[in-house]
Scaffold this active site. Structure first.
Site, short mmCIF file in Angstrom:
data_model
loop_
_atom_site.label_atom_id
_atom_site.label_comp_id
_atom_site.label_asym_id
_atom_site.label_seq_id
_atom_site.Cartn_x
_atom_site.Cartn_y
_atom_site.Cartn_z
N ASP A 25 -9.88 -13.30 -42.13
CA ASP A 25 -10.46 -11.98 -41.88
C ASP A 25 -11.96 -12.08 -41.59
O ASP A 25 -12.64 -12.95 -42.13
CB ASP A 25 -10.21 -11.08 -43.11
CG ASP A 25 -10.34 -9.61 -42.76
OD1 ASP A 25 -10.37 -9.27 -41.56
OD2 ASP A 25 -10.43 -8.80 -43.70
N TRP A 30 -18.00 -10.51 -37.52
CA TRP A 30 -18.80 -11.65 -37.07
C TRP A 30 -19.35 -11.36 -35.67
O TRP A 30 -20.53 -11.59 -35.39
CB TRP A 30 -17.93 -12.91 -37.06
CG TRP A 30 -18.63 -14.16 -36.66
CD1 TRP A 30 -19.23 -15.06 -37.49
CD2 TRP A 30 -18.79 -14.68 -35.33
NE1 TRP A 30 -19.77 -16.10 -36.77
CE2 TRP A 30 -19.51 -15.89 -35.43
CE3 TRP A 30 -18.41 -14.24 -34.05
CZ2 TRP A 30 -19.84 -16.67 -34.31
CZ3 TRP A 30 -18.74 -15.00 -32.95
CH2 TRP A 30 -19.47 -16.21 -33.09
N ARG A 38 -15.46 -7.72 -29.97
CA ARG A 38 -14.58 -8.26 -31.02
C ARG A 38 -13.83 -9.50 -30.54
O ARG A 38 -13.56 -10.41 -31.31
CB ARG A 38 -13.57 -7.19 -31.46
CG ARG A 38 -14.20 -6.00 -32.18
CD ARG A 38 -13.13 -4.96 -32.52
NE ARG A 38 -12.08 -5.54 -33.33
CZ ARG A 38 -12.17 -5.70 -34.66
NH1 ARG A 38 -13.25 -5.31 -35.29
NH2 ARG A 38 -11.18 -6.22 -35.33
N SER A 70 -0.58 -9.74 -37.47
CA SER A 70 0.38 -9.08 -38.35
C SER A 70 1.19 -8.05 -37.58
O SER A 70 0.81 -7.63 -36.47
CB SER A 70 -0.35 -8.39 -39.50
OG SER A 70 -0.97 -7.21 -39.03
N ASN A 73 -0.96 -5.30 -36.59
CA ASN A 73 -2.04 -5.52 -35.61
C ASN A 73 -1.72 -4.96 -34.21
O ASN A 73 -2.61 -4.86 -33.37
CB ASN A 73 -2.39 -7.01 -35.49
CG ASN A 73 -3.17 -7.55 -36.68
OD1 ASN A 73 -3.09 -8.72 -37.01
ND2 ASN A 73 -3.94 -6.68 -37.33
N TRP A 74 -0.46 -4.56 -33.97
CA TRP A 74 -0.14 -3.94 -32.67
C TRP A 74 -0.88 -2.63 -32.49
O TRP A 74 -0.95 -2.10 -31.39
CB TRP A 74 1.38 -3.70 -32.55
CG TRP A 74 2.19 -4.95 -32.53
CD1 TRP A 74 3.01 -5.39 -33.53
CD2 TRP A 74 2.30 -5.92 -31.47
NE1 TRP A 74 3.60 -6.58 -33.17
CE2 TRP A 74 3.19 -6.94 -31.91
CE3 TRP A 74 1.73 -6.06 -30.20
CZ2 TRP A 74 3.52 -8.05 -31.13
CZ3 TRP A 74 2.06 -7.17 -29.42
CH2 TRP A 74 2.94 -8.13 -29.89
N SER A 194 -2.47 -7.72 -47.95
CA SER A 194 -2.14 -7.24 -46.60
C SER A 194 -0.77 -7.70 -46.09
O SER A 194 -0.67 -8.20 -44.95
CB SER A 194 -3.25 -7.67 -45.62
OG SER A 194 -4.49 -7.15 -46.01
#
Ligand code: FPP
Length: 238
Positions: A25, A30, A38, A70, A73-74, A194
């Site tokens: 994560d 960052w 991103r 995951s 994440n879609w 998660s």
């Protein structure tokens, strides 16, 4: 830590620490900290992943798992999803030499049928070509632990099993044949699991660090390893 001597002097990992799973994560933050998109964070994250996998193989770990994408994440913007899938595909295209050199066996865990066909083919091919190598590297893609458990139940029902043992469930998971994680490391400062390896994590030590995934170094992993050995695992005993 490119210098081999630096870890050869360290105590060898033993049977207590066979498998480390990473929740990678902090890629987005960052990038944001640097005024970058991103996707640049994911690109940096993919590099970190390769560095850490090599380190874990050098340290003699038997298995490593990373949470790359995951089932949730879609919900991200298409551009970001595509960028992560491109990075995965690039890794599958370019990693074979390093996987051979470090004797790593790739296994993708998750429902890959939702991925683009080129990715599915490359996953299947690389899994076959690296089978039997020393360290198992599970890459979780389109993975969710609850979905994995539903899938395992369906497998057992399909086989007509009516009396279910813990072993039956373990053997019906995507991670069948892989030791359970002894430690789960989450970067990025949050204290959550998660929907990751819920069954397999029953006795895992949890280690959280504020370090953002792209910044994670071999020394940070070593700190987690040392923390693991300083803890006492009782598995419910005394
Ligand atoms: C979580 O950080 C990270 C992801 C959802 C993607 C992880 C993917 C990679 C590291 C690239 C994968 C590539 C290979 C080859 C395995 P986040 O985006 O949620 O970060 P944030 O919490 O700072 O927004």
């Amino acid at each position: 830590m490119s210098n081999q001597a630096s870890f050869e002097n360290m105590a060898k990992l033993d049977e207590r620490l066979r498998h480390i799973a990473f929740i990678m994560d902090g890629n987005g933050r960052w990038a944001k900290n640097r005024g970058m998109p991103r996707t640049a964070g994911h690109r940096a994250g993919a590099k970190t992943f390769q560095k850490i996998a090599k380190y874990c193989a050098d340290r003699g770990l038997r298995a490593m798992t990373v949470y790359a994408f995951s089932t949730e994440n879609w919900k991200r913007p298409k551009e970001e999803i595509d960028a992560i899938m491109d990075l995965l595909e690039q890794y599958l295209n370019e990693s074979e030499k390093a996987l051979k050199e470090y004797s790593i066996s790739v296994r993708v865990i998750g429902d890959i049928t939702a991925l683009r066909p080129s990715l599915q083919q490359k996953i299947n091919a690389l899994q076959k070509r690296t089978e039997g190598n020393d360290m198992i590297l599970n890459i979780a893609i389109n993975y969710g632990a609850r979905m994995e458990l539903c899938h395992a139940c369906e497998q057992l029902i399909g086989r007509g099993v009516t009396k279910v043992t813990e072993e039956d469930i373990s053997n019906a998971l995507y991670t069948a044949g892989c030791p359970d994680p002894d430690m789960i490391v989450r970067t990025g400062g949050d204290y959550r699991i998660s929907n990751f390896l819920l069954w397999q994590a029953a006795y895992a030590e949890l280690y959280f660090t504020d370090v953002l995934w792209p910044d994670l170094t071999e020394q940070d992993v070593e700190k987690a390893i040392q923390a693991f050995y300083s803890r006492s695992r009782r598995y419910g005993g005394v």
